[in-house]
Motif scaffolding. Structure first.
Motif, short mmCIF file in Angstrom:
data_model
loop_
_atom_site.label_atom_id
_atom_site.label_comp_id
_atom_site.label_asym_id
_atom_site.label_seq_id
_atom_site.Cartn_x
_atom_site.Cartn_y
_atom_site.Cartn_z
N TYR A 24 0.84 -1.20 0.00
CA TYR A 24 0.00 0.00 0.00
C TYR A 24 0.87 1.25 0.00
O TYR A 24 0.62 2.21 -0.74
N MET A 25 1.92 1.25 0.84
CA MET A 25 2.81 2.40 0.94
C MET A 25 3.51 2.69 -0.38
O MET A 25 3.59 3.84 -0.81
N VAL A 26 4.04 1.65 -1.03
CA VAL A 26 4.75 1.84 -2.30
C VAL A 26 3.82 2.47 -3.33
O VAL A 26 4.19 3.42 -4.04
N MET A 27 2.61 1.96 -3.43
CA MET A 27 1.65 2.48 -4.39
C MET A 27 1.31 3.94 -4.11
O MET A 27 1.31 4.79 -5.02
N LYS A 28 1.06 4.29 -2.85
CA LYS A 28 0.67 5.65 -2.50
C LYS A 28 1.83 6.63 -2.66
O LYS A 28 1.65 7.75 -3.14
N MET A 29 3.04 6.21 -2.27
CA MET A 29 4.20 7.09 -2.40
C MET A 29 4.53 7.34 -3.87
O MET A 29 4.97 8.44 -4.23
N GLN A 30 4.35 6.35 -4.74
CA GLN A 30 4.56 6.56 -6.16
C GLN A 30 3.57 7.57 -6.72
O GLN A 30 3.93 8.43 -7.53
N GLN A 31 2.33 7.50 -6.27
CA GLN A 31 1.33 8.47 -6.70
C GLN A 31 1.73 9.88 -6.30
O GLN A 31 1.61 10.83 -7.08
N GLN A 32 2.23 10.03 -5.09
CA GLN A 32 2.55 11.34 -4.56
C GLN A 32 3.82 11.94 -5.17
O GLN A 32 3.95 13.16 -5.26
N SER A 33 4.75 11.09 -5.60
CA SER A 33 6.06 11.59 -6.03
C SER A 33 6.20 11.72 -7.54
O SER A 33 7.21 12.21 -8.04
N THR A 34 5.18 11.30 -8.30
CA THR A 34 5.31 11.28 -9.75
C THR A 34 4.57 12.45 -10.38
O THR A 34 3.39 12.69 -10.08
N ASN A 35 5.27 13.18 -11.27
CA ASN A 35 4.63 14.21 -12.08
C ASN A 35 5.10 14.03 -13.52
O ASN A 35 5.71 13.02 -13.85
N GLY A 36 4.83 15.00 -14.37
CA GLY A 36 5.16 14.84 -15.78
C GLY A 36 6.63 14.69 -16.07
O GLY A 36 7.02 14.05 -17.05
N ALA A 37 7.49 15.29 -15.24
CA ALA A 37 8.92 15.28 -15.53
C ALA A 37 9.71 14.33 -14.65
O ALA A 37 10.73 13.78 -15.07
N GLU A 38 9.26 14.14 -13.42
CA GLU A 38 10.00 13.33 -12.47
C GLU A 38 9.09 12.29 -11.83
O GLU A 38 7.88 12.33 -11.97
N GLY A 39 9.75 11.37 -11.10
CA GLY A 39 8.99 10.39 -10.35
C GLY A 39 9.35 8.98 -10.74
O GLY A 39 10.47 8.70 -11.16
N VAL A 40 8.38 8.08 -10.61
CA VAL A 40 8.62 6.65 -10.81
C VAL A 40 7.79 6.15 -11.98
O VAL A 40 6.59 6.40 -12.06
N GLU A 41 8.44 5.43 -12.90
CA GLU A 41 7.74 4.80 -14.01
C GLU A 41 7.89 3.29 -13.87
O GLU A 41 9.01 2.78 -13.81
N VAL A 42 6.78 2.59 -13.80
CA VAL A 42 6.79 1.13 -13.69
C VAL A 42 6.83 0.55 -15.10
O VAL A 42 5.91 0.72 -15.88
N LEU A 43 7.92 -0.15 -15.42
CA LEU A 43 8.07 -0.75 -16.74
C LEU A 43 7.49 -2.15 -16.81
O LEU A 43 6.95 -2.57 -17.84
N GLU A 44 7.60 -2.89 -15.70
CA GLU A 44 7.14 -4.28 -15.68
C GLU A 44 6.76 -4.67 -14.27
O GLU A 44 7.41 -4.26 -13.30
N ASN A 45 5.69 -5.42 -14.15
CA ASN A 45 5.21 -5.89 -12.84
C ASN A 45 4.52 -7.23 -13.08
O ASN A 45 3.40 -7.28 -13.59
N ARG A 46 5.20 -8.32 -12.72
CA ARG A 46 4.67 -9.65 -13.05
C ARG A 46 5.13 -10.68 -12.03
O ARG A 46 6.14 -10.48 -11.33
#
Length: 266
Positions: A24-46
């Protein structure tokens, strides 16, 4: 010189609860820290399965965190040097994360995590040999302690006061001095960080900066795990996976919209 440091983060929850809280924390922190220029991009999740970890979840991510870098590093490195690539194998209660930087090709950072139902007193959960044990530094992190260094300001945003905090759903808290000694339930995340930046002139400084950054991230993320307990408590792993899937779909949709806008404006 290779740096070897073990962080022990004691948490007021069970092993089963921590697994849910972490996702839950990882998902919410990624939401909070990502914008158009910076943040986290998930390429693969399997899902994955191998002979080392057994069954688990594999993720591949890209971190664009240029604004988080200290000024001295930004002054000597181009923008793309501050992009990090992460691969993670989460086979809870064991996990392994490998972080690389395409610009600094010799750089490597590995985080090996073992989770145990104790209060941070296990001495060699990673099975290190005598040479590694001699080189290892150990630090036990108290999530109730507020941090005030550079990285805590750059990474941290939580404002929980755990000396006054009490969970409405579980009744846990507040976390007062020595809370780890008599907390129940309790568990510890043992995180072994191995970092090597073999670059003359600034390699050691880079290693120390990234160790401090990882430490601040561990503190922030685990403070959020407990601070958000009333949001995730009672959720199942299946519910977390469904939320994660919804978030990924929304992110993909946003990326497509951004691409369309770029084409229209080009």
């Amino acid at each position: 010189m290779v740096q070897l440091k073990e962080f022990r983060i004691v948490m007021p929850m069970s092993l089963e609860e921590y697994q849910v809280s972490q996702m839950y924390m990882v998902m919410k922190m990624q939401q909070q820290s990502t914008n158009g220029a910076e943040g986290v991009e998930v390429l693969e999740n399997r899902p994955f399965q191998d002979d080392v970890f057994g069954k688990g979840q594999y993720t591949s991510k890209v971190y664009r965190l240029q604004s988080k870098a200290p000024a001295w590093l930004a002054s000597i490195a181009p923008t793309d040097a501050l992009v990090m690539q992460e691969e993670a194998w989460n086979a809870y209660p064991r996990c392994k994360t490998v972080i690389k930087c395409p610009y600094f090709t010799k750089f490597s950072l590995t985080i090996e995590t073992v989770h145990r139902a104790d209060n941070g007193t296990s001495e060699n959960v990673h099975g290190l040999n005598e040479e590694q044990l001699a080189a290892r530094q150990v630090e036990t992190i108290d999530i109730a302690t507020a941090e005030t260094d550079y990285w805590s300001y750059a990474i941290g945003s939580s404002n929980f006061d755990f000396s006054k905090f009490k969970s409405a759903k579980t009744g846990r808290g507040p976390l007062l001095d020595g809370w780890q000694e008599n907390c129940s339930p309790v568990m510890t995340a043992y995180k072994l960080v191995t970092i090597d930046a073999p670059y003359w002139g600034f390699g050691y400084r880079l290693e120390q900066a990234l160790l401090a950054g990882e430490r601040a991230l561990f503190i922030e993320s685990h403070r959020n795990c407990f601070g958000w307990i009333d949001e995730w408590f009672g959720m199942t792993m299946q519910q977390i996976r469904e939320l994660e899937q919804q978030e990924n779909q929304q992110a993909d949709s946003a990326d497509r919209c951004s691409g369309l806008r770029a084409k229209l404006l080009s």
